[in-house]
Design a protein around this motif. Structure first.
Motif, PDB file in Angstrom:
ATOM      1  N   SER A 276       0.829  -1.203   0.000  1.00 17.25           N
ATOM      2  CA  SER A 276       0.000   0.000   0.000  1.00 17.25           C
ATOM      3  C   SER A 276       0.867   1.258   0.000  1.00 17.25           C
ATOM      4  N   GLU A 277       1.888   1.278   0.831  1.00 18.60           N
ATOM      5  CA  GLU A 277       2.766   2.443   0.894  1.00 18.60           C
ATOM      6  C   GLU A 277       3.591   2.581  -0.388  1.00 18.60           C
ATOM      7  N   SER A 278       3.926   1.448  -1.000  1.00 16.27           N
ATOM      8  CA  SER A 278       4.671   1.494  -2.263  1.00 16.27           C
ATOM      9  C   SER A 278       3.830   2.136  -3.356  1.00 16.27           C
ATOM     10  N   GLN A 279       2.534   1.820  -3.367  1.00 18.88           N
ATOM     11  CA  GLN A 279       1.656   2.419  -4.363  1.00 18.88           C
ATOM     12  C   GLN A 279       1.541   3.931  -4.155  1.00 18.88           C
ATOM     13  N   LYS A 280       1.561   4.362  -2.906  1.00 20.34           N
ATOM     14  CA  LYS A 280       1.518   5.802  -2.638  1.00 20.34           C
ATOM     15  C   LYS A 280       2.753   6.490  -3.213  1.00 20.34           C
ATOM     16  N   GLU A 283       2.246   6.922  -6.845  1.00 20.64           N
ATOM     17  CA  GLU A 283       1.317   8.027  -7.098  1.00 20.64           C
ATOM     18  C   GLU A 283       2.015   9.376  -6.925  1.00 20.64           C
ATOM     19  N   LEU A 284       2.820   9.482  -5.878  1.00 20.39           N
ATOM     20  CA  LEU A 284       3.523  10.742  -5.633  1.00 20.39           C
ATOM     21  C   LEU A 284       4.548  11.031  -6.720  1.00 20.39           C
ATOM     22  N   GLU A 285       5.152   9.977  -7.245  1.00 22.06           N
ATOM     23  CA  GLU A 285       6.184  10.158  -8.267  1.00 22.06           C
ATOM     24  C   GLU A 285       5.645  10.917  -9.473  1.00 22.06           C
ATOM     25  N   ALA A 286       4.371  10.646  -9.819  1.00 24.84           N
ATOM     26  CA  ALA A 286       3.783  11.289 -10.997  1.00 24.84           C
ATOM     27  C   ALA A 286       3.443  12.755 -10.749  1.00 24.84           C
ATOM     28  N   LEU A 325      12.152  -3.367   0.945  1.00 24.94           N
ATOM     29  CA  LEU A 325      11.127  -2.428   0.482  1.00 24.94           C
ATOM     30  C   LEU A 325      10.738  -1.454   1.580  1.00 24.94           C
ATOM     31  N   ARG A 326      10.663  -1.949   2.807  1.00 21.57           N
ATOM     32  CA  ARG A 326      10.297  -1.067   3.912  1.00 21.57           C
ATOM     33  C   ARG A 326      11.325   0.061   4.058  1.00 21.57           C
ATOM     34  N   ARG A 327      12.601  -0.285   3.970  1.00 21.43           N
ATOM     35  CA  ARG A 327      13.641   0.745   4.092  1.00 21.43           C
ATOM     36  C   ARG A 327      13.522   1.773   2.970  1.00 21.43           C
ATOM     37  N   GLN A 328      13.234   1.298   1.759  1.00 25.75           N
ATOM     38  CA  GLN A 328      13.098   2.231   0.642  1.00 25.75           C
ATOM     39  C   GLN A 328      11.869   3.123   0.810  1.00 25.75           C
ATOM     40  N   VAL A 329      10.772   2.534   1.271  1.00 25.39           N
ATOM     41  CA  VAL A 329       9.558   3.325   1.499  1.00 25.39           C
ATOM     42  C   VAL A 329       9.817   4.396   2.554  1.00 25.39           C
ATOM     43  N   GLU A 330      10.459   4.004   3.641  1.00 21.88           N
ATOM     44  CA  GLU A 330      10.721   4.954   4.724  1.00 21.88           C
ATOM     45  C   GLU A 330      11.656   6.070   4.287  1.00 21.88           C
ATOM     46  N   ASP A 331      12.516   5.790   3.311  1.00 24.96           N
ATOM     47  CA  ASP A 331      13.431   6.819   2.815  1.00 24.96           C
ATOM     48  C   ASP A 331      12.760   7.724   1.786  1.00 24.96           C
ATOM     49  N   LEU A 332      11.989   7.125   0.865  1.00 22.72           N
ATOM     50  CA  LEU A 332      11.437   7.891  -0.256  1.00 22.72           C
ATOM     51  C   LEU A 332      10.170   8.663   0.107  1.00 22.72           C
ATOM     52  N   MET A 333       9.324   8.086   0.948  1.00 19.87           N
ATOM     53  CA  MET A 333       8.021   8.689   1.222  1.00 19.87           C
ATOM     54  C   MET A 333       8.126  10.128   1.729  1.00 19.87           C
ATOM     55  N   PRO A 334       8.903  10.416   2.769  1.00 22.11           N
ATOM     56  CA  PRO A 334       8.955  11.810   3.244  1.00 22.11           C
ATOM     57  C   PRO A 334       9.572  12.764   2.224  1.00 22.11           C
ATOM     58  N   ARG A 335      10.522  12.294   1.440  1.00 21.48           N
ATOM     59  CA  ARG A 335      11.155  13.162   0.445  1.00 21.48           C
ATOM     60  C   ARG A 335      10.170  13.530  -0.661  1.00 21.48           C
ATOM     61  N   VAL A 393       0.442   3.484 -13.710  1.00 19.87           N
ATOM     62  CA  VAL A 393      -0.892   2.875 -13.714  1.00 19.87           C
ATOM     63  C   VAL A 393      -0.792   1.379 -13.986  1.00 19.87           C
ATOM     64  N   ALA A 394       0.067   1.000 -14.919  1.00 22.74           N
ATOM     65  CA  ALA A 394       0.219  -0.424 -15.236  1.00 22.74           C
ATOM     66  C   ALA A 394       0.698  -1.218 -14.028  1.00 22.74           C
ATOM     67  N   LEU A 395       1.436  -0.556 -13.125  1.00 24.88           N
ATOM     68  CA  LEU A 395       1.951  -1.221 -11.931  1.00 24.88           C
ATOM     69  C   LEU A 395       1.008  -1.107 -10.740  1.00 24.88           C
ATOM     70  N   ASP A 396      -0.090  -0.374 -10.908  1.00 24.89           N
ATOM     71  CA  ASP A 396      -1.045  -0.203  -9.815  1.00 24.89           C
ATOM     72  C   ASP A 396      -1.590  -1.557  -9.368  1.00 24.89           C
ATOM     73  N   ARG A 397      -1.782  -1.715  -8.072  1.00 24.19           N
ATOM     74  CA  ARG A 397      -2.219  -3.011  -7.535  1.00 24.19           C
ATOM     75  C   ARG A 397      -3.552  -3.462  -8.101  1.00 24.19           C
ATOM     76  N   GLU A 398      -4.437  -2.508  -8.421  1.00 26.22           N
ATOM     77  CA  GLU A 398      -5.748  -2.873  -8.950  1.00 26.22           C
ATOM     78  C   GLU A 398      -5.695  -3.198 -10.440  1.00 26.22           C
ATOM     79  N   VAL A 399      -4.581  -2.919 -11.065  1.00 24.73           N
ATOM     80  CA  VAL A 399      -4.460  -3.090 -12.520  1.00 24.73           C
ATOM     81  C   VAL A 399      -3.414  -4.131 -12.884  1.00 24.73           C
ATOM     82  N   TYR A 400      -2.465  -4.337 -11.991  1.00 29.20           N
ATOM     83  CA  TYR A 400      -1.276  -5.126 -12.329  1.00 29.20           C
ATOM     84  C   TYR A 400      -1.623  -6.522 -12.840  1.00 29.20           C
ATOM     85  N   HIS A 401      -2.679  -7.140 -12.276  1.00 27.02           N
ATOM     86  CA  HIS A 401      -3.025  -8.505 -12.675  1.00 27.02           C
ATOM     87  C   HIS A 401      -3.434  -8.603 -14.136  1.00 27.02           C
ATOM     88  N   LEU A 402      -3.773  -7.460 -14.760  1.00 25.04           N
ATOM     89  CA  LEU A 402      -4.161  -7.461 -16.173  1.00 25.04           C
ATOM     90  C   LEU A 402      -2.952  -7.505 -17.098  1.00 25.04           C
TER      91      LEU A 402
END
Length: 522
Positions: A276-280, A283-286, A325-335, A393-402
């Motif tokens: 969930s945090e990875s998807q955020k 989203e922020l990247e865009a 992944l947790r370490r990367q999320v904790e580093d990237l999210m606040p930035r 979007v292609a990597l979004d959790r709700e879309v990725y299975h397609l």
């Protein structure tokens, strides 16, 4: 490997001792045959369920070996013991050659692949697991037991020993008395080992200490930081064949199950939180401007996230994957959050509706065979952020299975968000994506029923798949025309993207076609 060192030349009358020795040798070879045959069947199943597994082909002489052993069984109590001895020698040589081939094939089977197979395949009994263990122990008698093979034996013995508690859902050790008898049978295969009892007791206490340390760890973070799993594996690797001693093995299985329960208790919730945090972050990247360094870090993050989701689909996620992944999320999210503007704009159902008074255009596929899957694609993309990059979007959790490509996200937006471009082309690309989805679903259904002897090529699932492959052939040809048109128009980047979509369609089309037509060619 040499298996005929017990061959006997008979001179004079055959004694009871001679008959007993021949019988023991026959029983030993028959056991080797059964273990080898079981492992051969495992390799066949592995290739069926994991087509990407690179298992080398090898000649299989099991029928000939079985015929020789069957003849020995019939002649064992007869008078011509020289013939029996010769037949046993021949069977031993054949088994040695076959075991060497199987051992070479096993070198291509990594422990995670073996684990995935037995987690996915449910229709096996305890004897299969036990014979698999015996096969590895036969190899260990000659080559020792370490590395990947010890990991595989460790997994198989634990799998053989566990059962699910219907109340708590935890994994428990089965009837301990019965399991110790089985462990004793495994240990008896190492006749050359006679460890000091005091040394064994110390090793068992070492294993028990890991279990006590585990119980004191509050969560997965603490488990990962403690490196308990890695240290525990190192201890088991040092034990080698001594790990199979019944007293030590019982302690190992208990500890394995304790780790499994600890991880299961916390794993799913942590996995979902990280995703969930990875998807955020995606989203922020865009939404935010990024410098070169941050862009490079985000590229690495996306690659690791894709790898994580591949492992998740095959139930092969490890603690270190989540920790990374947790370490990367904790580093990237606040930035990223510090640079983010207002929240994302999502495509709403009203965005997809035609304007009042406008002539309604058909938003469905040109072929009704694709209606259901086309709607799945459109519905999934209808709730995505139209400000995100197509790749995000292609990597979004709700879309990725397609399994959509960025160009197909663009096609959706040009049809349903901001109409532009050639509507016929964009609709065709969405239809092709829907066709791939349909092909994969039908291929999965056929694969599931291939073992059912009552299933024939006249079954409805095969008939539907034949219609789908026929449609697929048409779409592949249409892609060829579109690519040529793009090249003639000088749209080389577009041609390259269309070629990628065409190759993806060909891959899925070929897989389904082979499944549909294989019975006719057998």
């Amino acid at each position: 490997m040499v298996y005929n060192r017990s061959s006997t030349a008979f001179k004079g009358p055959v004694t009871v001792h001679d008959l007993s020795a021949q019988h023991r040798r026959y029983v030993g070879l028959a056991g080797r045959f059964k273990a080898g045959w079981t492992f051969h069947q495992f390799l066949q199943g592995l290739q069926k369920f994991f087509v990407e597994a690179e298992i080398p082909r090898y000649p299989s002489d099991f029928q000939e070996i079985h015929a020789t052993l069957k003849q020995v069984a019939e002649d064992l109590t007869g008078s011509d013991q020289e013939k029996v001895a010769a037949d046993l020698d021949r069977a031993a040589r054949q088994l040695a050659q076959m075991t060497a081939l199987l051992s070479a094939a096993d070198a291509r089977v990594a422990p995670p692949l073996l684990r995935q197979f037995f987690e996915r395949v449910r229709n096996y009994d305890d004897q299969i697991l036990a014979q698999m263990v015996r096969f590895y122990l036969l190899l260990a008698g000659e080559d020792g037991l370490s590395g990947d093979r010890l990991d595989k034996v460790d997994f198989l013995v634990t799998k053989l020993s566990e059962e699910i508690d219907p109340v708590s859902g935890s994994v428990l050790m089965r009837d301990r008395r019965r399991m110790r008898e089985i462990y004793g049978g495994f240990w008896s295969m190492f006749e050359d080992l006679s460890p000091d009892p005091a040394w064994l007791d110390e090793r068992r206490r070492d294993i028990d200490e890991f279990r006590r340390e585990l119980a004191a760890l509050p969560d997965l973070d603490a488990l990962a930081e403690s490196r308990l799993v890695a240290r525990y594996r190192e201890t088991k690797q040092i034990l080698g064949r001594y790990l199979l001693h019944p007293e030590v093995l019982a302690a190992v299985v208990e500890t394995n199950l304790a780790i499994k329960n600890k991880v299961r208790l916390n794993f799913r919730a942590e996995e979902e939180r990280i995703l969930s945090e990875s998807q955020k972050i995606l989203e922020l990247e865009a939404q935010v401007p990024v410098d070169l360094q941050l862009d490079q870090e985000l590229t690495v993050f996306r690659q690791k996230l894709e790898e994580f989701e591949r492992k998740q689909r095959s139930d092969n996620v490890k603690l270190e994957d989540i920790a990374f992944l947790r370490r990367q999320v904790e580093d990237l999210m606040p930035r990223l959050a510090r640079r983010a503007p207002s929240g994302p704009h999502l495509v709403s159902p009203s965005d997809l509706a035609p304007e009042e008074g406008a002539a309604e255009e058909s938003v469905g596929p040109s072929d009704e065979l694709l209606s259901e899957h086309y709607r799945q694609v459109v519905d999934a993309l209808g709730g995505t952020d139209n400000l995100s990059t197509p790749r995000a979007v292609a990597l979004d959790r709700e879309v990725y299975h397609l399994r959509l490509e960025p160009r197909e996200i663009v096609a959706f937006r040009r049809l349903h968000v901001t109409p532009e471009g050639d509507a016929a082309l964009e609709s065709f690309l969405l239809e092709a994506a829907s066709l791939r989805l349909k092909m994969n679903e039908e291929a999965a259904r056929i694969t599931e029923i291939l073992d059912e002897t009552a299933v024939t090529r006249d079954s409805p699932v095969f008939e539907r798949a034949r219609r789908t492959t026929k449609l697929g052939d048409t779409y592949v040809q249409r892609f060829g025309v579109l690519i040529e048109e793009a090249v003639r128009a000088g749209l080389f980047a577009e041609a390259q993207q269309l070629q990628l979509l065409r190759m993806r369609l060909i891959r899925d089309y070929s897989g389904l076609w082979l499944l549909v037509n294989r019975p006719a060619m057998s």
